[in-house]
Design a protein around this motif. Structure first.
Motif, PDB file in Angstrom:
ATOM      1  N   ASP A   1      30.039 -49.019   1.228  1.00 22.95           N
ATOM      2  CA  ASP A   1      29.835 -47.487   1.018  1.00 22.95           C
ATOM      3  C   ASP A   1      29.823 -46.878   2.459  1.00 22.95           C
ATOM      4  OD1 ASP A   1      27.214 -47.943   1.710  1.00 22.95           O
ATOM      5  OD2 ASP A   1      26.266 -47.519  -0.151  1.00 22.95           O
ATOM      6  N   ARG A   2      29.389 -45.641   2.627  1.00 21.65           N
ATOM      7  CA  ARG A   2      29.478 -44.839   3.929  1.00 21.65           C
ATOM      8  C   ARG A   2      28.381 -45.198   4.640  1.00 21.65           C
ATOM      9  NH1 ARG A   2      26.752 -40.631   5.206  1.00 21.65           N
ATOM     10  NH2 ARG A   2      26.435 -40.060   3.174  1.00 21.65           N
TER      11      ARG A   2
ATOM     12  N   PHE B   1      34.977 -40.886   2.698  1.00 21.11           N
ATOM     13  CA  PHE B   1      33.774 -41.314   1.865  1.00 21.11           C
ATOM     14  C   PHE B   1      33.070 -39.694   1.404  1.00 21.11           C
ATOM     15  CE2 PHE B   1      33.573 -46.042   3.200  1.00 21.11           C
ATOM     16  CZ  PHE B   1      33.650 -46.441   1.890  1.00 21.11           C
ATOM     17  N   TRP B   2      32.834 -39.109   2.577  1.00 21.11           N
ATOM     18  CA  TRP B   2      32.217 -37.826   2.404  1.00 21.11           C
ATOM     19  C   TRP B   2      32.923 -36.845   1.325  1.00 21.11           C
ATOM     20  CZ3 TRP B   2      27.377 -36.415   3.036  1.00 21.11           C
ATOM     21  CH2 TRP B   2      26.631 -36.910   4.390  1.00 21.11           C
TER      22      TRP B   2
ATOM     23  N   GLN C   1      28.627 -47.722   8.855  1.00 21.52           N
ATOM     24  CA  GLN C   1      28.345 -47.514  10.129  1.00 21.52           C
ATOM     25  C   GLN C   1      28.099 -48.498  10.954  1.00 21.52           C
ATOM     26  OE1 GLN C   1      28.536 -43.927  10.666  1.00 21.52           O
ATOM     27  NE2 GLN C   1      28.756 -43.929   8.386  1.00 21.52           N
TER      28      GLN C   1
ATOM     29  N   ASP D   1      34.725 -42.528   7.257  1.00 22.41           N
ATOM     30  CA  ASP D   1      33.442 -41.752   6.969  1.00 22.41           C
ATOM     31  C   ASP D   1      33.812 -40.414   6.391  1.00 22.41           C
ATOM     32  OD1 ASP D   1      30.476 -41.579   7.736  1.00 22.41           O
ATOM     33  OD2 ASP D   1      31.438 -39.671   8.563  1.00 22.41           O
TER      34      ASP D   1
ATOM     35  N   THR E   1      28.975 -38.567   9.870  1.00 18.97           N
ATOM     36  CA  THR E   1      27.780 -38.816   9.833  1.00 18.97           C
ATOM     37  C   THR E   1      26.895 -39.128  11.035  1.00 18.97           C
ATOM     38  OG1 THR E   1      28.186 -40.378   7.712  1.00 18.97           O
ATOM     39  CG2 THR E   1      26.396 -41.009   8.939  1.00 18.97           C
TER      40      THR E   1
END
Length: 329
Positions: free
Chosen positions: A75-76, A96-97, A80, A93, A256
């Motif tokens: 996942d997001r 994903f948002w 990272q 990223d 993020t």
């Protein structure tokens, strides 16, 4: 539901050409990551940048290498630490948002806990050229409230260039981007010329690996870190050398980290500018959310393209409307 990944390279012609201290381009090549669970779709766009050792093919491969991990539940948050700050992580990223918002039937702003974005005044960029040509470009854009002027020609004519732009656009607010194109020997003269032209801010006057002179020279106007600023790890070296920071999602590796960097930069006393690489509206949309409350906004990428994508951002002169969910977020 499991999530599948698709990645593609896209080509966007520039309206004419675009010139900075490192050269000219007539086309922008971006990489788009698309995530889908079979019902909902999230997208993110990045602009691989040679200055940081990136290529479209390399970024595409870097993203595609995570396809099985994404299908398995990456996942997001986990992303990272899986990818370094840069273009590849930015595209994923932001995808994903977008997917999270679509699944929740809400907006990315709501997910973060921010007010819905409002229209923003963005800078409009003038390419590096001969002083006469830049004066003509400034006159053509003189009705715009904020102009970004590319300098760093390396030929000693930057004071003449900025004076010519000021003559062409006497009422516009000016910011300057030297793209690492000045030397320590010319720094004082060029900053003085910018101050005389009532420039608000100068971006990255010296090379990122040779900017220590900014600690000792008197700065008559604000100096903003661009190539010297990437993510929070780069922040410590900026304090004392710079007054502001230009946050770009392709450098931070996505929204993020950009949100976290903006908060840390404000705590460090740095003014926030939100900028972009040349790209389509899909790359600008997440940055438009970050730019709410920024002192300077430079998200004119689509205005410099010969065409934009479907459901692109709406610009009314220099006023940029927020993205619609059909585009992102």
């Amino acid at each position: 539901m499991p999530v599948s990944l698709a990645v593609r390279i896209e080509h966007w012609p520039i309206a004419g050409s675009f010139t900075i201290s490192r050269g000219s381009v007539t086309e922008v090549v971006t990489v788009v990551a698309e995530l889908t669970d079979g019902v909902h779709r999230g997208r993110g766009e990045c602009r691989p940048y040679a200055r940081y050792g990136e290529t479209p093919e390399g970024v595409q491969a870097e993203i595609e290498a995570l396809a099985s991990d994404i299908a398995g539940g990456l996942d997001r948050a986990a992303l990272q630490s899986r990818l370094h700050a840069g273009a590849a992580r930015n595209a994923l990223d932001c995808a994903f948002w977008d997917l999270e918002a679509k699944r929740a039937e809400t907006t990315v702003a709501a997910l973060i806990g921010l007010p819905e974005p409002a229209p923003l005044v963005t800078a409009y960029t003038l390419s590096l050229g001969a002083p006469d040509a830049m004066a003509e470009a400034a006159r053509a854009a003189s009705s715009r409230p904020l102009l970004k002027v590319k300098l760093g020609g390396g030929d000693g004519r930057d004071p003449a260039r900025i004076a010519a732009v000021r003559d062409g656009a006497p009422n516009a607010e000016l910011i300057v981007d030297a793209n690492e194109g000045w030397t320590g020997a010319a720094l004082g003269q060029n900053l003085a010329a910018c101050a005389a032209a009532r420039v608000t801010l100068v971006e990255q006057p010296l090379p990122a690996d040779d900017d220590a002179a900014l600690e000792t020279i008197e700065r008559p106007i604000a100096v903003c870190a661009d190539e010297s600023a990437h993510d929070r790890a780069s922040l410590r070296k900026l304090v004392g050398r710079y007054d502001a920071i230009n946050i770009k999602l392709d450098k931070t590796g996505g929204l993020t980290e950009a949100l976290a960097l903006a908060g840390a930069a404000r705590e460090a006393g740095l003014t926030i500018m939100v900028g972009c690489m040349l790209a389509s509206s899909l790359a600008m949309a997440p940055a438009a959310l970050l730019a709410q409350g920024a002192a300077i906004v430079d998200l004119d990428g689509p205005l410099l393209l010969a065409r934009d994508r479907e459901h692109g951002l709406v610009y009314e002169g220099s006023l940029m409307r927020p993205p619609t969910p059909d585009l992102w977020g």
